[in-house]
Design a protein around this motif. Structure first.
Motif, PDB file in Angstrom:
ATOM      1  N   MET A 194      77.395  11.979  74.305  1.00 31.12           N
ATOM      2  CA  MET A 194      76.993  10.864  74.856  1.00 31.12           C
ATOM      3  C   MET A 194      77.780   9.635  74.052  1.00 31.12           C
ATOM      4  N   SER A 195      77.649   9.804  72.550  1.00 29.20           N
ATOM      5  CA  SER A 195      78.032   8.508  72.064  1.00 29.20           C
ATOM      6  C   SER A 195      79.625   8.488  72.443  1.00 29.20           C
ATOM      7  N   PHE A 196      80.324   9.524  72.671  1.00 24.97           N
ATOM      8  CA  PHE A 196      81.675   9.380  73.026  1.00 24.97           C
ATOM      9  C   PHE A 196      81.770   9.090  74.494  1.00 24.97           C
ATOM     10  N   ARG A 197      81.148   9.586  75.168  1.00 27.41           N
ATOM     11  CA  ARG A 197      81.192   9.246  76.661  1.00 27.41           C
ATOM     12  C   ARG A 197      81.138   7.712  77.179  1.00 27.41           C
ATOM     13  N   ARG A 213      77.669   0.330  68.444  1.00 19.05           N
ATOM     14  CA  ARG A 213      77.322   0.229  69.798  1.00 19.05           C
ATOM     15  C   ARG A 213      77.399   1.329  70.611  1.00 19.05           C
ATOM     16  N   TYR A 214      77.965   2.363  70.408  1.00 20.78           N
ATOM     17  CA  TYR A 214      77.974   3.546  71.271  1.00 20.78           C
ATOM     18  C   TYR A 214      77.116   4.552  70.858  1.00 20.78           C
ATOM     19  N   TYR A 215      76.883   4.724  69.264  1.00 21.79           N
ATOM     20  CA  TYR A 215      76.271   5.796  68.602  1.00 21.79           C
ATOM     21  C   TYR A 215      74.527   5.610  68.709  1.00 21.79           C
ATOM     22  N   ARG A 216      74.062   6.791  69.024  1.00 22.65           N
ATOM     23  CA  ARG A 216      72.626   6.857  69.115  1.00 22.65           C
ATOM     24  C   ARG A 216      72.104   8.050  68.208  1.00 22.65           C
ATOM     25  N   SER A 222      74.408  13.948  69.016  1.00 23.24           N
ATOM     26  CA  SER A 222      74.781  12.930  67.956  1.00 23.24           C
ATOM     27  C   SER A 222      75.473  13.456  66.781  1.00 23.24           C
ATOM     28  N   MET A 223      75.440  14.655  66.416  1.00 21.30           N
ATOM     29  CA  MET A 223      75.814  15.134  65.124  1.00 21.30           C
ATOM     30  C   MET A 223      77.577  15.252  65.210  1.00 21.30           C
ATOM     31  N   TYR A 224      78.000  15.224  66.394  1.00 19.34           N
ATOM     32  CA  TYR A 224      79.529  15.512  66.591  1.00 19.34           C
ATOM     33  C   TYR A 224      80.082  13.960  66.516  1.00 19.34           C
ATOM     34  N   ALA A 225      79.537  13.080  66.246  1.00 17.31           N
ATOM     35  CA  ALA A 225      79.724  11.510  66.068  1.00 17.31           C
ATOM     36  C   ALA A 225      79.746  10.958  64.961  1.00 17.31           C
ATOM     37  N   ARG A 226      79.126  11.675  63.989  1.00 18.32           N
ATOM     38  CA  ARG A 226      79.030  11.021  62.724  1.00 18.32           C
ATOM     39  C   ARG A 226      78.693  12.020  61.787  1.00 18.32           C
ATOM     40  N   ASN A 227      79.379  12.179  60.540  1.00 20.03           N
ATOM     41  CA  ASN A 227      79.240  13.101  59.227  1.00 20.03           C
ATOM     42  C   ASN A 227      78.811  14.527  59.879  1.00 20.03           C
ATOM     43  N   ASP A 238      72.751  10.289  58.724  1.00 17.49           N
ATOM     44  CA  ASP A 238      72.888   8.851  59.042  1.00 17.49           C
ATOM     45  C   ASP A 238      72.403   8.253  57.704  1.00 17.49           C
ATOM     46  N   ARG A 239      72.749   8.699  56.472  1.00 21.39           N
ATOM     47  CA  ARG A 239      72.497   7.852  55.165  1.00 21.39           C
ATOM     48  C   ARG A 239      73.526   6.863  55.244  1.00 21.39           C
TER      49      ARG A 239
END
Length: 489
Positions: A194-197, A213-216, A222-227, A238-239
């Motif tokens: 969803m963060s990418f969509r 703005r897009y990341y939750r 959500s793990m695909y969108a950060r670290n 999310d550190r």
């Protein structure tokens, strides 16, 4: 395969040898030799025959001798791992978009050749261990217990794995440079995360301009969108970027557990380190590249984007920089010249394998729709991403078909086939046990691994055809166990 290539040469030697002996006996020089000289000649000829027969036999039984002899010729004999038993108890943490599917295929084939047990997921988890939930032995299929290897996608949990695996298990994983990896994740999961969509027009530039703005953080994928690497290793994705103490401690914990951290950009060199670590042979690390995107599915990173990606994925960047440096230290310890020569041997063997499997030609990857064998069609994440695979030519022998099929088999199909064969083996061994021991074993399974009620409540059963290739089927509603420093503890 190698024996088949050299057999004409061996046949020529054997057929020529009687003529050579006859020539020697009839030569004018031969009678002038003393009886002692004749005996010396006979001993030499006899020794030549023994050497030829020995080489022929060893080549016929797998080519191990060829590999060791070539390594010896190139000066690597003092480091050749063939003198020790092959190590068979392995955990490979399969990270996302890092060439890990190719590495998993190597391990699957090694397990089958050596009659090893591979831990595989229960049906409710699809072809992964209920990712993104933290790994639990409850996710392991009962027919694959007491495993030697485990390699399907999971979120790392050291404690649970140490309880499941033998004490001498070696832990391995693989990392990829964060900028290129994030581009791959963004493209691959554009329809699932969803963060990418949320990003207008699927723009990577727009996401990186304002990622918050897009990341939750609490969304399931959500793990695909950060670290992503940090998350897969059981850490806190999310550190804050400025928390260098956490990154330092996390890297130290990873290094303590994992004997080898492979680097995707240097895959062949990584396999040489792996081969020496596990005392494997050349044939054990042969591979065909799997789960590749077409060039048209890749996005070029414009200037400035790699820096933004690394800043957004700061813990992954810290991980990569540290283990890329330690990777080269390991190569230096082995000897860079030796490694380069073994890589050359590996690539030569790869080319011979590819030509033997694809009718004497190098294969061209095909779109999934063009592959006739449905078991060889890779999963397609969306209509915007083309994942290519292979189809074997019809004009190769049945023996070559059997040998080559597993090299090009996608993860989902291979997992299903492996589970089927291991379940048959489990049932056969179970039926052969005395009744009282069978009852005891059943009781032991019930008490140590309770029924997967938790999995079934949160994980709908998926068919293989519905399962995506890299974890998107695990739509768990359970809370993700994040925030830990110590690898899922």
């Amino acid at each position: 395969m190698l024996f088949a290539l050299l057999s004409p040469l061996l046949a020529l030697i054997f057929t020529s040898l009687p003529h050579f002996l006859c020539f020697c006996c009839q030569s004018s020089d031969w009678p002038s030799l003393s009886s002692t000289g004749q005996m010396k000649w006979q001993k030499k000829i006899f020794l030549v025959l023994i050497v030829i027969c020995t080489v022929s036999l060893l080549l016929h039984h797998g080519g191990h001798f060829t590999w060791n002899m070539e390594a010896f010729r190139f000066g690597c004999s003092h480091q050749s791992p063939g003198t020790k038993p092959k190590h068979t108890n392995i955990v490979f943490l399969k990270t996302h978009k890092t060439a890990s599917t190719t590495m998993q295929n190597i391990l699957f084939r090694f397990a089958e050749r050596n009659n090893l047990m591979v831990a595989l997921p229960v049906q409710a988890c699809g072809h992964q261990f209920c990712y993104p939930r933290s790994f639990s032995s409850h996710f392991v299929h009962l027919h694959t217990l007491r495993p030697n290897l485990i390699t399907n996608h999971m979120r790392f949990n050291k404690t649970a794995l140490q309880r499941l695996m033998p004490n001498d298990t070696i832990y391995i994983t693989i990392l990829r440079e964060p900028a290129s990896m994030f581009e791959s994740l963004f493209t691959y999961y554009s329809r699932h995360c969803m963060s990418f969509r949320r990003v207008p027009n699927g723009s990577l530039e727009a996401f990186l301009a304002e990622p918050s703005r897009y990341y939750r953080p609490q969304e399931v994928e959500s793990m695909y969108a950060r670290n992503t690497l940090t998350f897969d290793l059981g850490g806190d994705k999310d550190r804050p970027s400025k928390d260098l103490a956490y990154a330092h401690d996390f890297v130290a914990e990873v290094e303590k557990v994992f004997s080898l951290v492979m680097i995707s950009e240097y895959f062949d060199e990584s396999l040489i380190l792996l081969r020496h670590l596990l005392s494997w042979d050349l044939e054990d690390v042969l591979y065909v590249k799997l789960n590749m995107r077409t060039e048209s599915s890749k996005k070029r990173l414009s200037p400035g984007l790699p820096e933004k990606i690394r800043a957004w994925n700061s813990i992954d960047a810290y991980l990569y920089e540290y283990f890329n440096a330690s990777f080269w230290l390991k190569l230096s310890d082995l000897g860079l010249d030796c490694v380069a020569k073994e890589v050359q041997l590996l690539r030569q063997a790869q080319e011979r394998l590819m030509r033997s499997c694809f009718g004497g030609k190098m294969p061209l990857p095909r779109p999934a729709a063009e592959i006739k064998n449905k078991d060889l069609r890779p999963w397609q994440p969306s209509d915007k991403v083309d994942i290519v695979g292979y189809d074997l030519p019809v004009n190769i022998s049945h023996e070559a078909q059997e040998h080559c099929l597993k090299y090009i088999m996608p993860e989902i199909s291979y997992t299903r086939i492996l589970l089927h064969s291991q379940s048959l083996r489990h049932r056969q061994s179970f039926q052969n046990r005395p009744p009282q021991k069978s009852h005891t074993l059943q009781h032991h399974m019930r008490t140590t691994l309770p029924r997967h009620s938790q999995v079934h409540r949160s994980q709908p059963a998926l068919s293989v055809a519905q399962s995506p290739d890299s974890g998107t089927e695990s739509k768990s509603t359970a809370k993700q166990s994040e925030g830990t420093t110590k690898l899922g503890l």
